[in-house]
Write a protein that holds these residues in place. Structure first.
Motif, PDB file in Angstrom:
ATOM      1  N   GLY A   1       0.798  -1.223   0.000  1.00 32.16           N
ATOM      2  CA  GLY A   1       0.000   0.000   0.000  1.00 32.16           C
ATOM      3  C   GLY A   1       0.826   1.265   0.000  1.00 32.16           C
ATOM      4  N   LEU A   2       2.165   1.128  -0.140  1.00 36.65           N
ATOM      5  CA  LEU A   2       3.083   2.273  -0.241  1.00 36.65           C
ATOM      6  C   LEU A   2       3.123   3.129   1.033  1.00 36.65           C
ATOM      7  N   ILE A   3       2.769   2.525   2.160  1.00 38.50           N
ATOM      8  CA  ILE A   3       2.938   3.285   3.403  1.00 38.50           C
ATOM      9  C   ILE A   3       4.158   2.810   4.171  1.00 38.50           C
ATOM     10  N   ASP A   4       4.910   1.882   3.554  1.00 41.98           N
ATOM     11  CA  ASP A   4       6.193   1.477   4.095  1.00 41.98           C
ATOM     12  C   ASP A   4       7.057   1.078   2.902  1.00 41.98           C
ATOM     13  N   SER A   5       8.386   1.023   3.110  1.00 42.08           N
ATOM     14  CA  SER A   5       9.285   0.685   2.007  1.00 42.08           C
ATOM     15  C   SER A   5      10.098  -0.536   2.371  1.00 42.08           C
ATOM     16  N   PRO A   6      10.416  -1.404   1.390  1.00 39.39           N
ATOM     17  CA  PRO A   6      11.217  -2.585   1.709  1.00 39.39           C
ATOM     18  C   PRO A   6      12.663  -2.210   1.974  1.00 39.39           C
ATOM     19  N   THR A   7      13.349  -3.079   2.679  1.00 40.32           N
ATOM     20  CA  THR A   7      14.783  -2.865   2.921  1.00 40.32           C
ATOM     21  C   THR A   7      15.575  -3.205   1.659  1.00 40.32           C
ATOM     22  N   SER A   8      15.117  -4.251   0.944  1.00 39.92           N
ATOM     23  CA  SER A   8      15.762  -4.599  -0.324  1.00 39.92           C
ATOM     24  C   SER A   8      14.742  -5.279  -1.225  1.00 39.92           C
ATOM     25  N   GLY A   9      15.091  -5.396  -2.471  1.00 42.62           N
ATOM     26  CA  GLY A   9      14.193  -6.015  -3.441  1.00 42.62           C
ATOM     27  C   GLY A   9      13.510  -4.968  -4.297  1.00 42.62           C
ATOM     28  N   SER A  10      12.667  -5.416  -5.206  1.00 43.67           N
ATOM     29  CA  SER A  10      11.965  -4.512  -6.119  1.00 43.67           C
ATOM     30  C   SER A  10      10.473  -4.635  -5.940  1.00 43.67           C
ATOM     31  N   TYR A  11       9.813  -3.516  -6.085  1.00 38.33           N
ATOM     32  CA  TYR A  11       8.347  -3.501  -6.030  1.00 38.33           C
ATOM     33  C   TYR A  11       7.869  -2.704  -7.216  1.00 38.33           C
ATOM     34  N   TRP A  12       7.255  -3.444  -8.182  1.00 38.91           N
ATOM     35  CA  TRP A  12       6.726  -2.776  -9.381  1.00 38.91           C
ATOM     36  C   TRP A  12       5.271  -2.439  -9.149  1.00 38.91           C
ATOM     37  N   PHE A  13       4.991  -1.192  -9.027  1.00 38.60           N
ATOM     38  CA  PHE A  13       3.634  -0.699  -8.755  1.00 38.60           C
ATOM     39  C   PHE A  13       3.128  -0.074 -10.039  1.00 38.60           C
ATOM     40  N   MET A  14       2.213  -0.762 -10.689  1.00 38.37           N
ATOM     41  CA  MET A  14       1.653  -0.301 -11.985  1.00 38.37           C
ATOM     42  C   MET A  14       2.752   0.079 -12.949  1.00 38.37           C
ATOM     43  N   GLY A  15       3.740  -0.824 -13.046  1.00 38.80           N
ATOM     44  CA  GLY A  15       4.782  -0.647 -14.033  1.00 38.80           C
ATOM     45  C   GLY A  15       5.988   0.161 -13.574  1.00 38.80           C
ATOM     46  N   GLU A  16       5.957   0.680 -12.354  1.00 42.57           N
ATOM     47  CA  GLU A  16       7.107   1.473 -11.871  1.00 42.57           C
ATOM     48  C   GLU A  16       7.724   0.804 -10.657  1.00 42.57           C
ATOM     49  N   ASP A  17       9.055   0.811 -10.614  1.00 46.93           N
ATOM     50  CA  ASP A  17       9.714   0.285  -9.426  1.00 46.93           C
ATOM     51  C   ASP A  17       9.721   1.395  -8.356  1.00 46.93           C
ATOM     52  N   VAL A  18       8.981   1.156  -7.304  1.00 44.10           N
ATOM     53  CA  VAL A  18       8.821   2.191  -6.265  1.00 44.10           C
ATOM     54  C   VAL A  18       9.550   1.837  -4.972  1.00 44.10           C
ATOM     55  N   ALA A  19      10.377   0.782  -5.025  1.00 45.84           N
ATOM     56  CA  ALA A  19      11.003   0.300  -3.786  1.00 45.84           C
ATOM     57  C   ALA A  19      11.910   1.349  -3.149  1.00 45.84           C
ATOM     58  N   ARG A  20      12.537   2.198  -3.972  1.00 43.24           N
ATOM     59  CA  ARG A  20      13.467   3.197  -3.397  1.00 43.24           C
ATOM     60  C   ARG A  20      12.903   4.603  -3.482  1.00 43.24           C
ATOM     61  N   CYS A  21      11.610   4.714  -3.702  1.00 44.83           N
ATOM     62  CA  CYS A  21      11.033   6.057  -3.822  1.00 44.83           C
ATOM     63  C   CYS A  21      11.059   6.780  -2.483  1.00 44.83           C
ATOM     64  N   SER A  22      11.109   8.107  -2.564  1.00 41.92           N
ATOM     65  CA  SER A  22      11.029   8.934  -1.358  1.00 41.92           C
ATOM     66  C   SER A  22       9.592   8.949  -0.864  1.00 41.92           C
ATOM     67  N   GLU A  23       9.425   9.408   0.360  1.00 44.21           N
ATOM     68  CA  GLU A  23       8.092   9.482   0.947  1.00 44.21           C
ATOM     69  C   GLU A  23       7.184  10.388   0.121  1.00 44.21           C
ATOM     70  N   ALA A  24       7.754  11.462  -0.418  1.00 46.05           N
ATOM     71  CA  ALA A  24       6.945  12.387  -1.226  1.00 46.05           C
ATOM     72  C   ALA A  24       6.421  11.693  -2.477  1.00 46.05           C
ATOM     73  N   ASP A  25       7.283  10.904  -3.128  1.00 48.53           N
ATOM     74  CA  ASP A  25       6.861  10.192  -4.340  1.00 48.53           C
ATOM     75  C   ASP A  25       5.817   9.132  -4.005  1.00 48.53           C
TER      76      ASP A  25
END
Lengths: 229, 803
Positions: A52-76
């Motif tokens: 749900g994008l209210i937390d971020s993984p420590t490692s790995g990839s998360y493709w959210f509707m085609g975008e990797d959001v695993a390292r996104c900032s809180e603002a993004d």
């Protein structure tokens, strides 16, 4: 639509590091109703929070509707969350100082929906959960089931593409639980993806697919067990 | 969106009524104190600003620097200064003089005594008072012209358009009203009156000044002639200006032994702030400002502490809003907006409180502060800026820290490392109590110094001594001495009381010395219980033995005698000054030449704490030259004795009731400023106490809230009420210890510095420090104890069901 690849999540204090998720990979299709089950402390809620994008993984990839959001900032993450995610929490998490209508309206405020449109959509959402007549009540004037239905209305009002529900019936009696599940299940008919953490095998039967977790890992994935009581 | 924020903000305030009340009232008190201080300080810094061109006008004060004494300043200048500056000072555009006088005015049936200024014709070119009628610029160019103020014109004529009307002065001179000016602002000017009369009149005090010799060489004195003002070109630097004045006047003043004189230029809007003319004013204003800021800081501490403590409950809301799509900026805006709104409400309350209290503060401090938001854009801006600054600072923690948390973390419930925020809050409580301890300590020491200065330090018995202002007639003395409630009566000069007369002399070894000269009947010494340390006080009066002289111990030492006994029978060892000394008491030169020291008395003074004891010479004078009758009362039936004394005055043919006052009132009047400071500190300490209690109460409640579950568990595990109470109360005991360690050295240093300003002062002992901290501890325990007892007595199940 959602794709987790080798996701790890650990929490570190000064003395201890706890691995909540351990090399977890998962895919969720558009319009799918996915139930996540497992014993307490296996990482279900952590997985849900990352989805749900209210937390971020420590490692790995998360493709959210085609975008990797695993390292996104809180603002993004906020921008993407705003665009299409709704939440339902086990403890309802209604804001005490806001009325029912104002609680439902919160998400629309941050999406810059204008006043008239907001009022229309709030009324429709409350109508959907059969609580339009309680619009001006405060949360402490409602029963647990009613509060959870308001929370569901809040999640639905912004017409999200994904709804994440963390044990939505955990604090409800069976009748109220069924009522909430009815509302949630209906959302998938319009193409909304629903991911639900639950302990209840009965409620999990409504899902298209059930995944089981243990110690931060996925151990099983398949159709719900129709024999479960 | 804004309506949603506003709804949340107002409902939060209404939900936690106790915290809201404590925060808002506490902050309002601080804002009230800051507003009062700001208004009063602005008033003090705006003197004469109602006169256009005040920036280029300077006041000439005369400075006397006697050898061995601090320089003294006089609010006047000799008559020759104006002329020399006008001709010799390149930067001077104009110079004018005004001399005050009490006169009698009459028009038709209305008459009264008024104060006016006899002024040079160009006075209104410099002192540009707002004119209502007539031409003020030309008004004083005719010798019989007079300028009235609005209220004086209405008093005598019933209207203000009275240009050309006659008014009688001193029943001898017909004056013509040439102009009417606006009334002077209350406490906004050093001018005592707005009535000006032309100094060209031959009967004016200014004209008299010009006719008299300004220098009295025999007495070593220069006669001052009212006030002198100098107008200079804009942008003229004061430093260069003063240098030029010193050069121009270098040879203008006569050279007296042991005394240097000069003129100091002071900007007219700073005259009343000048230490030399108004001792202690700057310290008083600095104290007002510093204490007001301390109170504001303490109230902000209460507000911030409670906001941050209560903000923990908002963490969940932050998580939910973020999950619903709120950005960090939107949350920051929300929390800052709530904080600014609360501060705004507190500001309105504080302004209302300030408006109510200001008249009493003005009366107490004798200030002229005004609070009028409708006509004061500067104040409005200051309030708005203050609200924004305080609101942003107070809301910074919840706004910037809470909003930074990840929603996942917050919704899990693991939000704050307890140590971090608790440390910040405890630190603020420590500072708050340090301020309280400091103020209580300061109030007690200042009050002790006041009591000491007005009693113990005097070394004379001042109780039940009545002073009568009158020439010393034997018949009057005889009548007074037989009044049943009177034990003794003797005459003295005013200088015996206030030691304002001094003489610059030269000793036989050539060294200059300034000595106090105090003509007095020698019977006054026994009236005050002063026994000589050497010699015998003579029974004979001035008429019989005019050569008898009494000196004090300091004089004996400074004259070079190895002991007081050595001085007995010796003449005053003066190489120069004997003739002037004789003239002071109207003694003959022969008596002066044959003077003998007959007794040495202990050092004493009625203003000893503020001024070092100086060498003093007491000598007899003709009784008719004395202005004071000292009366020692028996201490019983005082009202009846006073009535009897008043009757004696009337029976003696006095045209008005005799002027009498108790010596203690006079001495307390000398220390009125110090007493006011002690009272002010007492009030400030009380306010700080209230704020500290409010803050502590709020924190105690907040802490109990967050520890409710813990308390329930402890009670379920066997803890009793006393155990819980001790746990809660001790939490607030440790900050008092830290506050003491912070307050003691700082306050002690400041108090030592303040006490050094007195020649004689109390010792700074440990017990006031310990007592002030003990008081703070007791107050803290009482404040939190009641609330903690209620929490500690609650049933465990109620606490465990809390969540």
């Amino acid at each position: 639509m959602l794709k987790l690849e080798h996701i790890c999540k650990s929490y570190r204090t000064s003395a201890v590091e706890t691995a909540a998720l351990d090399d977890l990979s998962l895919e969720v299709q558009r319009g799918e109703f996915l139930a996540i089950m497992g014993p307490s402390g296996c990482g279900k809620s952590t997985l849900l929070n990352i989805l749900g994008l209210i937390d971020s993984p420590t490692s790995g990839s998360y493709w959210f509707m085609g975008e990797d959001v695993a390292r996104c900032s809180e603002a993004d993450l906020t921008v993407r969350r705003r665009a299409g995610v709704g939440f339902v929490f086990q403890n309802f998490n209604l804001i005490d100082n806001l009325s029912v209508a104002e609680n439902v309206e919160v998400g629309l405020l941050y999406r810059r929906v204008r006043g008239g449109e907001r009022r229309r959509r709030v009324a429709a959402a409350l109508e959907m959960v059969d609580l339009a007549h309680r619009m001006r009540h405060m949360p402490n004037q409602l029963s647990g089931g009613q509060q959870q239905r308001v929370a569901v209305a809040r999640a639905l009002v912004s017409e999200p593409r994904i709804i994440l529900a963390d044990e939505p019936t955990g604090n409800l009696d069976s009748a109220n639980g069924e009522s909430v599940m009815d509302v949630l299940s209906r959302t998938t008919r319009s193409g909304t993806t629903l991911i639900m953490v639950t302990h209840s095998a009965v409620h999990a039967r409504r899902a298209h697919r059930v995944v089981h977790m243990l110690d931060g890992r996925l151990v099983d994935s398949g159709e719900p067990d129709t024999d479960a009581a | 969106m804004l309506l949603n924020y506003l709804a949340v903000a107002l409902r939060n305030l209404a939900q936690d009524r106790l915290y809201s009340a404590i925060s808002l009232v506490g902050l309002a008190v601080g804002l009230c104190a800051a507003t009062l201080a700001g208004v009063i300080l602005r008033s003090e810094l705006s003197y004469e600003h109602f006169m256009p061109g005040y920036e280029n006008i300077y006041f000439a004060a005369t400075v006397g620097s006697p050898a061995g004494r601090a320089p003294f300043y006089s609010p006047g200048a000799p008559s020759f200064v104006a002329g020399i500056l006008k001709l010799g000072l390149p930067q001077a555009r104009a110079v004018t003089r005004i001399v005050a006088a009490d006169v009698h005015l009459r028009h038709a049936q209305v008459e009264a005594r008024e104060k006016l200024y006899w002024a040079d014709p160009n006075a209104f070119d410099l002192l540009r008072l707002p004119v209502i009628a007539g031409d003020a610029a030309r008004a004083l160019r005719s010798p019989d012209n007079i300028v009235l103020t609005r209220s004086i014109a209405e008093k005598y004529f019933g209207r203000v358009d009275v240009v050309g009307q006659p008014i009688r002065l001193d029943e001898a001179h017909e004056m013509t009203v040439a102009a009417v000016v606006e009334d002077l602002p209350f406490r906004g000017t050093t001018l005592e009156t707005g009535i000006f009369a032309s100094g060209l009149a031959t009967y004016s005090a200014l004209n008299q000044c010009d006719r008299e010799a300004p220098v009295n060489a025999s007495r070593g004195a220069v006669m001052l002639c009212g006030r002198t003002y100098v107008q200079v070109a804009p942008q003229t630097g004061l430093g260069l200006l003063q240098t030029a004045v010193d050069r121009v006047l270098a040879s203008a003043f006569p050279k007296f032994p042991g005394m240097a004189m000069s003129v100091r230029l002071i900007p007219i809007d700073r005259v009343h702030l000048f230490e030399g003319l108004n001792p202690g004013i700057q310290a008083r204003l600095a104290i007002i400002g510093a204490v007001a800021l301390s109170i504001l800081f303490a109230s902000c501490v209460v507000f911030v502490n409670l906001s941050t403590a209560r903000s923990i409950r908002r963490a969940l809301e932050v998580g939910v809003r973020k999950a619903c799509g709120a950005s960090r900026a939107e949350l920051i805006l929300q929390f800052l907006g709530e904080s600014v709104l609360q501060v705004g409400v507190a500001a309105c309350l504080g302004l209302a409180m300030a408006d109510f209290v200001l008249p009493y503060v003005d009366a107490f401090l004798n200030s002229g502060g005004e609070l009028n938001l409708g006509h004061d854009p500067g104040l409005v801006i200051a309030v708005v800026v203050g609200v924004l600054v305080v609101g942003v600072l107070a809301g910074a923690y919840p706004a910037f820290v809470l909003s930074a948390f990840r929603p996942g973390t917050v919704l899990k419930g693991s939000v704050f490392p307890p140590g971090g925020s608790t440390f910040a809050r405890q630190s603020l409580v420590v500072v708050q109590f340090a301020i309280l301890i400091g103020l209580v300590l300061a109030a007690s020491v200042i009050y002790r110094q006041c009591i000491y200065a007005t009693r113990e330090a005097l070394r004379v018995d001042t109780d039940e001594v009545l002073l009568i202002r009158s020439t010393c007639k034997q018949a009057l003395l005889n009548e007074l001495r037989v009044v049943p409630g009177v034990r003794a009566a003797d005459c003295s000069s005013q200088a015996f009381l206030d030691r304002t007369e001094f003489l610059n002399v030269r000793l036989r070894d050539g060294s200059p010395l300034a000595i106090d000269v105090a003509p007095t009947d020698f019977g006054v010494f026994s009236l005050y219980g002063v026994r000589p340390v050497a010699g015998i006080l003579p029974a004979d009066g001035f008429a019989q033995r005019p050569e008898h002289v009494v000196i004090n111990e300091t004089a004996a030492r400074r004259f070079g005698f190895r002991s007081p006994s050595e001085a007995i029978g010796q003449p005053l060892p003066l190489a120069e000054g004997l003739k002037q000394l004789a003239e002071t008491v109207q003694a003959s030169a022969a008596a002066a030449a044959g003077n003998r020291i007959v007794a040495v008395v202990p050092d004493f003074s009625f203003d000893v704490a503020a001024q070092k004891i100086r060498p003093a010479v007491f000598l007899g004078a003709p009784p008719e030259s004395y202005q004071l009758i000292n009366v020692r009362l028996a201490g019983r039936e005082i009202p009846e004795t006073l009535v009897a004394i008043d009757r004696i005055g009337a029976a003696m043919g006095a045209s008005k009731p005799i002027e009498r006052f108790f010596l203690n009132e006079y001495i307390e009047g000398l220390y009125l400023t110090v007493l006011r400071e002690a009272q002010a500190f007492g009030v400030f300490a009380a306010v700080a106490l209230v704020l500290a209690c409010l803050g502590l109460l709020g924190l105690s409640a907040a802490t109990a809230d967050t520890r409710t579950r813990e308390i329930g568990i402890r009670k379920a595990m066997g803890a009793g009420t006393t155990d819980i109470l001790r746990m809660l109360v001790w939490q607030f005991g440790t900050p008092i210890l830290w506050a003491s360690l912070l307050a003691w050295p700082l306050t002690g240093f400041l108090l030592l510095h303040w006490l050094d300003g007195f020649a004689d002062h109390v010792e700074l002992r440990p017990w006031p420090f310990l007592a002030s901290s003990a008081l703070a501890l007791v107050i803290a325990l009482l404040t939190v104890g009641a609330h903690a007892t209620k929490i500690a007595r609650a049933r465990p199940v109620a606490a465990l069901r809390y969540e």
